[in-house]
Design a protein around this motif. Structure first.
Motif, PDB file in Angstrom:
ATOM      1  N   HIS A   1      38.559  32.392  38.875  1.00  0.00           N
ATOM      2  CA  HIS A   1      38.635  33.775  38.875  1.00  0.00           C
ATOM      3  C   HIS A   1      40.024  34.226  39.174  1.00  0.00           C
ATOM      4  CE1 HIS A   1      34.561  33.339  38.493  1.00  0.00           C
ATOM      5  NE2 HIS A   1      34.308  33.214  39.709  1.00  0.00           N
TER       6      HIS A   1
ATOM      7  N   GLU B   1      43.459  40.241  41.445  1.00  0.00           N
ATOM      8  CA  GLU B   1      44.676  41.210  41.004  1.00  0.00           C
ATOM      9  C   GLU B   1      44.802  42.111  42.195  1.00  0.00           C
ATOM     10  OE1 GLU B   1      43.662  41.089  36.282  1.00  0.00           O
ATOM     11  OE2 GLU B   1      43.868  42.977  37.055  1.00  0.00           O
TER      12      GLU B   1
ATOM     13  N   LEU C   1      30.793  37.441  46.491  1.00  0.00           N
ATOM     14  CA  LEU C   1      31.874  38.637  46.648  1.00  0.00           C
ATOM     15  C   LEU C   1      32.391  38.939  47.848  1.00  0.00           C
ATOM     16  CD1 LEU C   1      33.230  40.530  44.387  1.00  0.00           C
ATOM     17  CD2 LEU C   1      31.643  42.164  44.886  1.00  0.00           C
TER      18      LEU C   1
ATOM     19  N   TYR D   1      35.106  36.261  48.514  1.00  0.00           N
ATOM     20  CA  TYR D   1      36.272  36.795  47.943  1.00  0.00           C
ATOM     21  C   TYR D   1      37.077  38.119  48.586  1.00  0.00           C
ATOM     22  CZ  TYR D   1      34.924  33.533  44.102  1.00  0.00           C
ATOM     23  OH  TYR D   1      34.738  32.452  43.413  1.00  0.00           O
ATOM     24  N   SER D   2      36.234  39.005  48.891  1.00  0.00           N
ATOM     25  CA  SER D   2      36.801  40.097  49.668  1.00  0.00           C
ATOM     26  C   SER D   2      37.505  39.838  50.786  1.00  0.00           C
ATOM     27  CB  SER D   2      35.476  41.162  49.774  1.00  0.00           C
ATOM     28  OG  SER D   2      36.169  42.383  50.042  1.00  0.00           O
TER      29      SER D   2
ATOM     30  N   ALA E   1      42.587  46.208  44.842  1.00  0.00           N
ATOM     31  CA  ALA E   1      42.454  44.673  44.388  1.00  0.00           C
ATOM     32  C   ALA E   1      41.194  44.735  43.550  1.00  0.00           C
ATOM     33  CB  ALA E   1      42.516  43.842  45.809  1.00  0.00           C
ATOM     34  N   GLU E   2      41.328  44.043  42.596  1.00  0.00           N
ATOM     35  CA  GLU E   2      40.019  43.678  41.967  1.00  0.00           C
ATOM     36  C   GLU E   2      39.938  41.996  41.753  1.00  0.00           C
ATOM     37  OE1 GLU E   2      38.875  46.657  38.393  1.00  0.00           O
ATOM     38  OE2 GLU E   2      40.623  45.583  38.017  1.00  0.00           O
ATOM     39  N   LEU E   3      38.712  41.659  41.819  1.00  0.00           N
ATOM     40  CA  LEU E   3      38.385  40.175  41.345  1.00  0.00           C
ATOM     41  C   LEU E   3      38.039  40.169  39.903  1.00  0.00           C
ATOM     42  CD1 LEU E   3      38.041  37.385  42.437  1.00  0.00           C
ATOM     43  CD2 LEU E   3      35.538  37.685  42.472  1.00  0.00           C
ATOM     44  N   CYS E   4      38.598  39.636  39.047  1.00  0.00           N
ATOM     45  CA  CYS E   4      38.339  39.565  37.446  1.00  0.00           C
ATOM     46  C   CYS E   4      37.773  38.165  37.171  1.00  0.00           C
ATOM     47  CB  CYS E   4      39.490  39.932  36.798  1.00  0.00           C
ATOM     48  SG  CYS E   4      39.788  41.741  36.814  1.00  0.00           S
ATOM     49  N   VAL E   5      36.420  38.089  36.799  1.00  0.00           N
ATOM     50  CA  VAL E   5      35.765  36.831  36.667  1.00  0.00           C
ATOM     51  C   VAL E   5      35.592  36.801  34.896  1.00  0.00           C
ATOM     52  CG1 VAL E   5      33.524  35.782  36.399  1.00  0.00           C
ATOM     53  CG2 VAL E   5      34.180  37.142  38.437  1.00  0.00           C
TER      54      VAL E   5
ATOM     55  N   VAL F   1      34.737  40.527  33.720  1.00  0.00           N
ATOM     56  CA  VAL F   1      33.982  41.514  34.520  1.00  0.00           C
ATOM     57  C   VAL F   1      34.684  41.719  36.074  1.00  0.00           C
ATOM     58  CG1 VAL F   1      32.065  42.158  35.851  1.00  0.00           C
ATOM     59  CG2 VAL F   1      31.758  40.386  33.978  1.00  0.00           C
ATOM     60  N   CYS F   2      35.279  42.806  36.232  1.00  0.00           N
ATOM     61  CA  CYS F   2      36.342  43.108  37.350  1.00  0.00           C
ATOM     62  C   CYS F   2      35.476  43.807  38.348  1.00  0.00           C
ATOM     63  CB  CYS F   2      37.470  43.717  36.988  1.00  0.00           C
ATOM     64  SG  CYS F   2      38.569  42.939  35.703  1.00  0.00           S
ATOM     65  N   PHE F   3      35.502  43.281  39.594  1.00  0.00           N
ATOM     66  CA  PHE F   3      34.890  43.972  40.901  1.00  0.00           C
ATOM     67  C   PHE F   3      36.072  44.580  41.609  1.00  0.00           C
ATOM     68  CE2 PHE F   3      32.155  40.592  39.367  1.00  0.00           C
ATOM     69  CZ  PHE F   3      30.941  40.986  39.462  1.00  0.00           C
TER      70      PHE F   3
ATOM     71  N   ILE G   1      38.043  30.057  51.386  1.00  0.00           N
ATOM     72  CA  ILE G   1      38.771  30.028  49.922  1.00  0.00           C
ATOM     73  C   ILE G   1      39.963  29.628  49.999  1.00  0.00           C
ATOM     74  CG2 ILE G   1      38.991  31.253  47.705  1.00  0.00           C
ATOM     75  CD1 ILE G   1      36.544  32.954  48.635  1.00  0.00           C
TER      76      ILE G   1
END
Lengths: 164, 158
Positions: A3, A6, A29, A32-33, A54-58, B59-61, B132
């Motif tokens: 993943h 960003e 999530l 990751y956060s 910030a964004e986590l992109c999958v 998919v962006c969270f 992580i």
């Protein structure tokens, strides 16, 4: 596969720039956060910019889901299928599908033909959602309000600049 | 970026070589594996409506983290460039904008890797936060940071 985290950083001239780091798959999530928060704090000690978000992109694996191959002749991203919906909060939200297939437009008009199976299926997904086996997921607007109804659907054209 | 909705982003390529993106949002509370399945379903439905080809989907969270202000002299063109290596000698890199010049060794473009703040950052990249640890793009764990230097990259004029 990994993943992408960003991180957006703003400078003193209000320009935004991003930095990315790859993270392993398989975590929640929330986990990751937590990592993103630690990285945010470490970065702020070595930069002079500000933290903007910030964004986590999958990445989504489409192999086995879609056929590969060339785009169809005469496809053009400037030709758009514009679908406007109303969310449960009363606000409007819109989805624009590039390179829209004119075969789905009613002859002699710019109205998308809502009797066609592909159109019915897409609008059904947008309004009713999809259950991947773990509970129904309904599309929503930017505020998280579920899409409640289709308002309009029509073919439109948008300038995208010259082709290469 | 929304903190209330995740973005499913689909890239469509046309026959002229132009790409365009379209987005559909789903609740931010959607688990990652479910979001992937929903995006796959959405991709098949979009593919039936377009003459282009969907070349990628993600998919962006948005993550809920506090923002902070920039110093007046911060410049996105001034960057810290870190190069990584994994156990298979595959390389990755990270380019960090608005580098604090006090982290650069005087008279050189090398980052001071003995500075406590730089050490903390490198440790977070190599060993992670206890849960992580980052990887290079092909998924191998980062073994070491092989290079750390100051670089300048042009951004769009204001």
């Amino acid at each position: 596969m990994a993943h992408t985290l960003e991180i957006s950083i703003v400078d003193g001239k209000n320009r935004t720039s991003t930095t990315t780091v790859q993270l392993p798959i398989g975590f929640t999530l929330a986990q990751y956060s937590a990592y993103a928060l630690a990285l945010r704090n470490a970065l702020l000690n070595v930069i002079t910019g500000g933290f903007r978000g910030a964004e986590l992109c999958v990445e989504v694996d489409l192999s086995g889901v879609l056929q590969v191959g060339k785009p169809l002749v005469a496809s053009d991203v400037e030709e758009i299928g514009e679908f406007v919906y109303q969310a449960a909060n009363g606000l409007r939200t819109q989805v624009n599908i590039p390179a829209y297939d004119e075969a789905n437009t009613a002859l002699g008009s710019d109205v998308i033909d809502d009797s066609l199976a592909a159109v019915i299926a897409f609008n059904g997904f947008m309004v009713n959602g999809f259950d991947p086996g773990t509970g129904n997921v309904e599309p929503c607007d930017i505020g998280g309000s579920s899409i409640a109804a289709l308002l309009t659907q029509r073919e439109r054209f948008r300038n995208s600049g010259p082709a290469n | 970026m929304s903190l209330l909705a995740a973005r499913m982003v689909f890239t469509v390529l046309d026959n002229k070589g132009k790409s365009s993106k379209t987005e559909i949002k789903i609740p931010i509370s959607t688990p990652i594996t479910a979001a992937i399945a929903v995006a796959q379903q959405a991709a098949t439905l979009i593919a039936a409506l377009t003459k282009g080809r969907i070349t990628s989907a993600k998919v962006c969270f948005g993550l809920n983290l506090a923002t902070s202000a920039a110093a007046a002299d911060a410049d996105a063109q001034e960057k810290m460039m870190l190069t990584f290596r994994d156990a298979n000698n595959l390389y990755g890199k990270m380019s960090i904008p608005t580098l604090d010049e006090t982290k650069v060794i005087s008279g050189s473009d090398r980052i001071d890797v003995f500075d406590a703040d730089v050490v903390a950052l490198i440790n977070l990249l190599v060993t992670g936060d206890g849960t992580i640890a980052p990887v290079v793009v092909r998924g191998g764990s980062i073994d070491e940071v092989t290079q750390a230097r100051e670089v300048f990259r042009t951004t769009k004029a204001l």
